[in-house]
Scaffold this motif. Sequence first.
Motif, PDB file in Angstrom:
ATOM      1  N   SER A 200      45.742  16.118 -11.621  1.00 61.45           N
ATOM      2  CA  SER A 200      44.622  15.202 -11.825  1.00 61.45           C
ATOM      3  C   SER A 200      43.297  15.775 -11.345  1.00 61.45           C
ATOM      4  CB  SER A 200      44.906  13.880 -11.082  1.00 61.45           C
ATOM      5  OG  SER A 200      45.135  14.144  -9.715  1.00 61.45           O
ATOM      6  N   CYS A 534      46.345  14.686 -22.368  1.00 62.04           N
ATOM      7  CA  CYS A 534      46.676  13.631 -21.408  1.00 62.04           C
ATOM      8  C   CYS A 534      45.469  12.741 -21.128  1.00 62.04           C
ATOM      9  CB  CYS A 534      47.181  14.251 -20.110  1.00 62.04           C
ATOM     10  SG  CYS A 534      48.882  14.844 -20.170  1.00 62.04           S
ATOM     11  N   GLU A 568      51.864   8.621 -15.968  1.00 68.43           N
ATOM     12  CA  GLU A 568      51.074   8.965 -14.785  1.00 68.43           C
ATOM     13  C   GLU A 568      51.845   8.544 -13.535  1.00 68.43           C
ATOM     14  OE1 GLU A 568      46.501   8.634 -13.138  1.00 68.43           O
ATOM     15  OE2 GLU A 568      47.256   7.064 -14.471  1.00 68.43           O
ATOM     16  N   MET A 605      50.064  13.700 -14.132  1.00 65.50           N
ATOM     17  CA  MET A 605      50.416  13.021 -15.377  1.00 65.50           C
ATOM     18  C   MET A 605      50.921  14.047 -16.376  1.00 65.50           C
ATOM     19  SD  MET A 605      46.569  12.119 -16.723  1.00 65.50           S
ATOM     20  CE  MET A 605      45.264  13.348 -16.694  1.00 65.50           C
TER      21      MET A 605
END
Length: 630
Positions: A200, A534, A568, A605
Amino acid sequence: MASSPEKNASLSVEKVTHSESSQAKKSQHAEEAIFYMNCRAAYLTVFKSSLENIKSKEQLSLVLQQAGRNPSQKTVNKYWTSQTTTLNFDDFCTILKKEKPATKTELLEAFGKIDTDHTGYISHDELYRILTTRGEKMTWDEVSTITKQADFNCSGKLNYNKFCDLYMTTSEQCCKTAREKLEVDSRLRQQQFGSQAETSTEGMTLPVSKPSPRISRKTDHKLAPTKGDSRTPSRPSSAQSCKASISTTIGMGASSHRNPKLIEPDAKKEWQCAQSKGCFYLEDDGEIVSHKYKLHIPQRSAVCITIKPLNVRQVEGKFYHWLSVDTSLYILKENETQENLQLVGFTEQQNKEMFGWKGELGSGVYWLLPFTTGCRLKKVKPQITGEAKLVYRGEDGELALTKEFRDALLDIFETIDLDGNGLLSLEEYNFFELRTSGEKCDEEAWAVCKENFDMKKNELTRQGFMDLNLMEANDREGDPSDLWVTLLSLGYNKALEMTEACPFVIDIYAEKCKPRIKAIYLEAGSWQLNRAVCKSVVSKGEAKVMDGCENIIVYTYRAGRRITSVIENNSENKAIVHVNNEQSKNCLSNRGLTVFAVEVAPKSMMVSQHVMPLNEQEEWLYNCVHSLVR
């Protein structure tokens, strides 16, 4: 009331059929369990935990050896490129599915092509000559290590049957030792699987050039490991062990396009335009390679960017597979340090087969990353019974190209002529060379081409390209082997049908400036692209928090004929998620499985799957259950 004999017989048949189906599923699960046990055993021989990453080529080579593989440097380089910083356990499992261990039969066949007299021996001199000059060349010392082994060498000759026996025994012993270590160590037995996830972090590393892994153009026979199917997910787990779940159902009509329709600006004809062609190519192992581009915008301007399959020569009434392949484009902005990329947008608006993005871009450099899900562009078993003829000898005895081969070459020329000016520059020709031979043509070699083939303004003409291929046929005295290597690497089958490639065209329109686009690489999808996918789904899709586990969120986004789901994991622990599509109807998943499991590392994720309709002319139902495994 007593049942009729006919009804009883029908019930018996149903029970037998159900029993056979159940047994087949159990057998499949058993095979998968053994495969992943072997993967884990090999991985934990080298690392303390399956969450520990592979951090170097040397570690990758070592852990592959523990799994009974004998990877060449070319194989290692294929998976550890200039972009690679780490590989995780899920990546390792994927590599093992692709890189099948060589069998003794395959080894003997490879040696048999050298030992044409079938004596069972190869002289050391011949062995030195072949291994130091062909394929992935070995050094003299490396070959000497083989010839000095007393177990399979005698009187200056290699007994390759004994060599193969020792090779297979050593490979099996590596796997056995790894399994035994796993069995005696209860701590290792409890280790779970790794994950392939998108972290992330906000930045994206700038792509670095790497050659597309290709089969050699040379026709020298060298043993290569058998390729597996396309990328598969982590080990399926029983749904009975799940403690939390999310169910998502989406019904779609025939040829349904739910995403915003692309409305092109009325004044677009007056805008300045740049265009480039490109292509998705399917590798032997199911990986997809494509061109990557840099876009330069001189000043802030309204911009419209589109991508669609390239409409090369077509015969009326004939189906062309590549026209059904989904295409999209992700737009990423370079920052001031040129080290990170930021997602700006992606082509979600649609007009028939064209996908587009409209918006305002500031001055600067952007990356355009083409993407296809792999739902339609995937390996299929060939149904070809014969082989198309490529060359023939005329009445004068001279070689000539057949009409079918010339037509295919014209389509190839149309595809690799990226700027569409009817000529091939050295840069354009080198993308072709990298794809088909893995090598580049330098300025000196290009000057030789200029002396022998038709060129204009230092660029190769169509006729020059035809003559170049004819020369290749003449060099082999009519043997089409090298020509077929070229065709197969460009996605053609033996019937000269393009089934494993999808050419596309990108158009950029800018209102206030002249945009410039340039193809930079021809490579497989990078983690930057995966992360962009994503982020696009997370920003646009419907979010559902998993019941009983608020840290697990499943995002589902539908874009025309495509549905993508992303998982996620906001927890401090990795998550194993069971994915079940058994209730879906008329659906095609890029995973290639109805039921599978994926793992998501902490605070990350990852894409769960991409789904498209199997038959676009019929309604389709997406019904997917994501369940957290205990």
